[in-house]
Design a protein around this motif. Structure first.
Motif, PDB file in Angstrom:
ATOM      1  N   PRO A 231      98.265 -16.360  -3.216  1.00  0.00           N
ATOM      2  CA  PRO A 231      97.861 -15.579  -2.029  1.00  0.00           C
ATOM      3  C   PRO A 231      97.530 -16.484  -0.844  1.00  0.00           C
ATOM      4  O   PRO A 231      97.451 -17.702  -0.992  1.00  0.00           O
ATOM      5  N   ASP A 232      97.358 -15.863   0.312  1.00  0.00           N
ATOM      6  CA  ASP A 232      97.098 -16.628   1.530  1.00  0.00           C
ATOM      7  C   ASP A 232      95.722 -17.276   1.496  1.00  0.00           C
ATOM      8  O   ASP A 232      94.766 -16.710   0.990  1.00  0.00           O
TER       9      ASP A 232
ATOM     10  N   ALA B 252      92.746 -15.138   0.099  1.00  0.00           N
ATOM     11  CA  ALA B 252      92.619 -13.743   0.532  1.00  0.00           C
ATOM     12  C   ALA B 252      92.736 -12.802  -0.659  1.00  0.00           C
ATOM     13  O   ALA B 252      93.561 -13.000  -1.553  1.00  0.00           O
ATOM     14  N   GLY B 253      91.905 -11.774  -0.675  1.00  0.00           N
ATOM     15  CA  GLY B 253      92.004 -10.741  -1.692  1.00  0.00           C
ATOM     16  C   GLY B 253      91.444 -11.138  -3.041  1.00  0.00           C
ATOM     17  O   GLY B 253      91.603 -10.413  -4.012  1.00  0.00           O
ATOM     18  N   ARG B 254      90.788 -12.293  -3.108  1.00  0.00           N
ATOM     19  CA  ARG B 254      90.234 -12.717  -4.400  1.00  0.00           C
ATOM     20  C   ARG B 254      88.714 -12.785  -4.360  1.00  0.00           C
ATOM     21  O   ARG B 254      88.104 -12.817  -3.290  1.00  0.00           O
TER      22      ARG B 254
ATOM     23  N   LYS C 104      89.465  -7.202  -0.686  1.00  0.00           N
ATOM     24  CA  LYS C 104      88.763  -8.032   0.283  1.00  0.00           C
ATOM     25  C   LYS C 104      88.654  -9.449  -0.252  1.00  0.00           C
ATOM     26  O   LYS C 104      88.899  -9.705  -1.432  1.00  0.00           O
ATOM     27  N   THR C 105      88.299 -10.352   0.656  1.00  0.00           N
ATOM     28  CA  THR C 105      87.987 -11.698   0.215  1.00  0.00           C
ATOM     29  C   THR C 105      86.491 -11.741  -0.004  1.00  0.00           C
ATOM     30  O   THR C 105      85.719 -11.587   0.936  1.00  0.00           O
ATOM     31  N   ILE C 106      86.102 -11.876  -1.265  1.00  0.00           N
ATOM     32  CA  ILE C 106      84.676 -11.800  -1.580  1.00  0.00           C
ATOM     33  C   ILE C 106      84.159 -13.160  -2.010  1.00  0.00           C
ATOM     34  O   ILE C 106      84.753 -13.818  -2.865  1.00  0.00           O
TER      35      ILE C 106
END
Lengths: 303, 348
Positions: B2-3, B54-56, B217-219
């Protein structure tokens, strides 16, 4: 010119300034201040003129308003503050009693000066408290001033105030304010400093600006403390009524002074009790209002 | 892959009157104790480099005093670093002006706090709209969005309560709804569930994972609890005394702890519940086994294997066979014995 009179020192007399030097010093200070008040007294008086006009207007308004309307307004205010019928009835009965004992006009005059003094104390005191909470240096500068204002005998600051402004409503108002403003300043400062750091951090994390944080977080959370300050300020303003009467402020203090000099027991007690009645009403109503501000704390558990 | 969302590089934080003056000493190996005793400064973070995707869910784990709360506060600059760089979507947070920073905090990153940090004088609904009102969103629209998020965290019907009237778990749901309502890409969670009791905590972890499977979301999630880290973390970084001692997936942390500190952390956990078939899978002369997906944990796989007549598992991913795992592999992995040799799996 020696600053210590060596010849006078004994075991019971500490080192002292020579008598003449001390006299010159006092004369010098008095002279300078007299010069100052001669030079600027009028300018200062003019500066306070709008305040005097406002005070006069407000006092006349209270005295000329029909008494039933005043009772309705006072009853409504006490309902708004306390939400208690007992308080409303108590307020109305107390004021009817005051009128019955021929103290209505003096009471209205006292209400006028106490309300104006309290409003001015709030308007000046809260911003000062906020500044103090913001900076430790400002706090360190203002705290000793507050200490002086609260502990110095009122008669002492009456002297320069009267020298500058003569006797009348405005110097009386200033004297009341000097005595009554410290609690609101202190408690605003304290209240804002006690606001939970984590809540402030949350406000920051969501991008609050300084003013947003002040008005949406700090002041609302400090409000119970600020309100305790307002309550104290009202009480202290009321307790200055007699001293203010000495320098020409009309109100319940005037008959008290007359009673003291002529040994009129009944007159003194009645007017004194009228002050007490007003104080109790203001105190209970403002405390009930303060408690209502904290309604959100109801049902709080340890978490 | 991912980015890259957040790139923290070369980040140092030294607390004290003049932290910047001591940077070179720290770079040259002066430790925390020496810095405090000789120079009166506290070493908060040193040489932190993390890439967050991103998204992890990136978990940052450490004991108290390890600097994890300091680190997360650098991401939205609640704490100013002594030196370093934090790039978010290619922009350096540390060089933002005051107004850019406000904008960043309002729109790009929101935060959940350990002690909830709700506004006690506002209702649940008014707390949830806080971030939205900072964004300048009109009241009625803000309330609409806030109600939506309150419903998502299971608080529908509590809008008019005050925080003090709610239990800890419910208060933190408000905290979560408040953070989600701003629609920021980045969610910073500072020990968000640590103050809750274990059942409620597990419940909240479940809510977070559910929401994340949909929101992506990026958490960045701070915790001192390894079980929590393993449950919700896609990536885990372990901090000790302001140093990053290990970064990796949950499998890496459990199988190959970088040092005794990390090994100590992983000592008491149920390894069978963390390790997956995919991690253990290796190529062997094919044995007849039951086919199971690589994402299954050993615990689930052992259960299935015991119920079958077979001795081994054929590991599949997206329906394709990728290797196999024997009963013996699983027993070794679940106990803490080091086994295997170079060409198979190595674990402790």
């Amino acid at each position: 010119m020696a600053l210590i009179d060596w010849s006078k020192i004994t075991l019971t007399d500490p080192p002292q300034m020579p008598r003449e030097v001390l006299r010159e010093l006092k004369k010098g200070i008095d002279g300078t201040f007299r010069e100052f008040s001669r030079g600027y007294g009028e300018a200062i008086e003019n500066f306070f003129h709008p305040l005097l006009m406002f005070l006069k207007w407000f006092q006349d308004l209270l005295i000329e308003t029909p008494w039933p309307l005043i009772l309705v307004i006072l009853g409504a205010l006490s309902w708004w503050g306390s939400r208690s019928w007992k308080m409303v009835v108590g307020t109305v009965v107390a004021f009817l009693f005051i009128g019955w004992l021929d103290m209505w006009e003096d009471t209205m005059a006292t209400l006028a000066i106490v309300s104006v003094a309290t409003l001015l104390c709030i308007a000046i005191g809260i911003p000062i408290g906020i500044l103090m909470a913001r900076s430790d240096r400002v706090q360190a500068m203002i705290l000793p001033v507050l200490d002086i204002m609260q502990t110095i005998p009122s008669f002492v600051y009456l002297i320069p105030v009267v020298m500058l402004l003569g006797i009348g409503k405005v110097p009386g108002l200033l004297a009341v304010m000097i005595y009554a403003i410290p609690p609101i300043v202190r408690l605003t400062n304290l209240g804002i400093r006690l606001v939970d750091k984590e809540v402030l951090e949350a406000a920051d994390a969501f991008g609050s600006s300084y003013w947003q944080k002040l008005f949406q977080v700090q002041i609302p959370l400090a409000l119970p403390n600020i309100f305790a300050g307002v309550n104290q300020t009202i009480m202290m303003a009321l307790s200055m009524v007699v001293i203010a009467a000495m320098i020409g402020v009309p109100g319940l203090g005037v008959p008290v002074l007359r009673a003291v000099s002529n040994q009129y027991l009944a007159l003194g007690v009645m007017n004194g009790l009228a002050i007490v009645a007003i104080a109790i009403i203001f105190d209970r109503v403002s405390q009930a209002f303060g408690k209502r501000l904290q309604k959100h704390r109801e049902g709080e558990h340890g978490a | 892959m991912p980015d890259l969302k957040i790139k923290i590089s070369d980040l140092y934080k030294i607390f004290g009157s003049n932290g910047a003056a001591h940077i070179d000493k720290v770079r040259n190996g002066v430790g925390k104790t020496e810095l405090l005793e000789k120079h009166g400064h506290v070493l908060g973070l040193q040489n932190i480099n993390i890439d967050i995707f991103a998204g992890r869910i990136q978990v940052i784990m450490g004991l108290s005093g390890s600097g994890k709360s300091t680190l997360i506060r650098h991401i939205n600059r609640l704490i100013e670093p002594t030196t370093g760089q934090i790039m978010i979507d290619g922009k350096d947070v540390l060089s933002m002006s005051a107004s850019e920073l406000l904008h960043f905090r309002r729109f790009d990153a929101s935060m959940v706090f350990q002690k909830f940090a709700l506004l006690p004088h506002r209702t649940v609904l008014a707390n949830t709209t806080y971030g939205l009102s900072m964004q300048g969103i009109e009241q009625s629209e803000a309330e609409k969005r806030a109600s939506h998020w309150l419903e998502r965290v299971g608080l529908a019907g509590f809008e008019d309560r005050f925080p003090a009237q709610l239990s800890g778990g419910m208060q933190q749901r408000v905290g979560l709804a408040r953070a989600l309502a701003t629609d920021a890409d980045i969610l910073l969670m500072d020990e968000a569930f640590s103050a809750l009791d274990p059942l409620i905590r597990a419940d909240m972890q479940g809510i977070l994972l559910d929401l994340q499977s949909e929101l992506h979301k990026t958490i960045v999630f701070i915790t001192h609890d390894l079980d929590e880290a393993l449950r919700i973390g896609d990536d885990i970084a372990i901090l000790r005394d302001g140093n990053l001692v290990q970064q990796g997936s949950s499998q890496d942390i459990v199988l190959n702890p970088a040092d005794d500190y990390v090994a100590d952390f992983t000592k008491d956990i149920n390894r069978a519940r963390v390790l997956t078939l995919g991690t253990l899978s290796h190529q062997e002369p094919s044995v007849d086994g039951i086919a199971l997906d690589s994402a299954l944990t050993l615990e689930q796989a052992m259960n299935d294997l015991a119920a079958s007549e077979k001795e081994a598992i054929t590991v599949t991913k997206d329906g394709q066979m990728i290797g196999q795992v024997t009963m013996r592999d699983m027993i070794y992995a679940a106990s803490r014995v080091k086994a295997g040799d170079g060409d198979t799996v190595t674990y402790r």
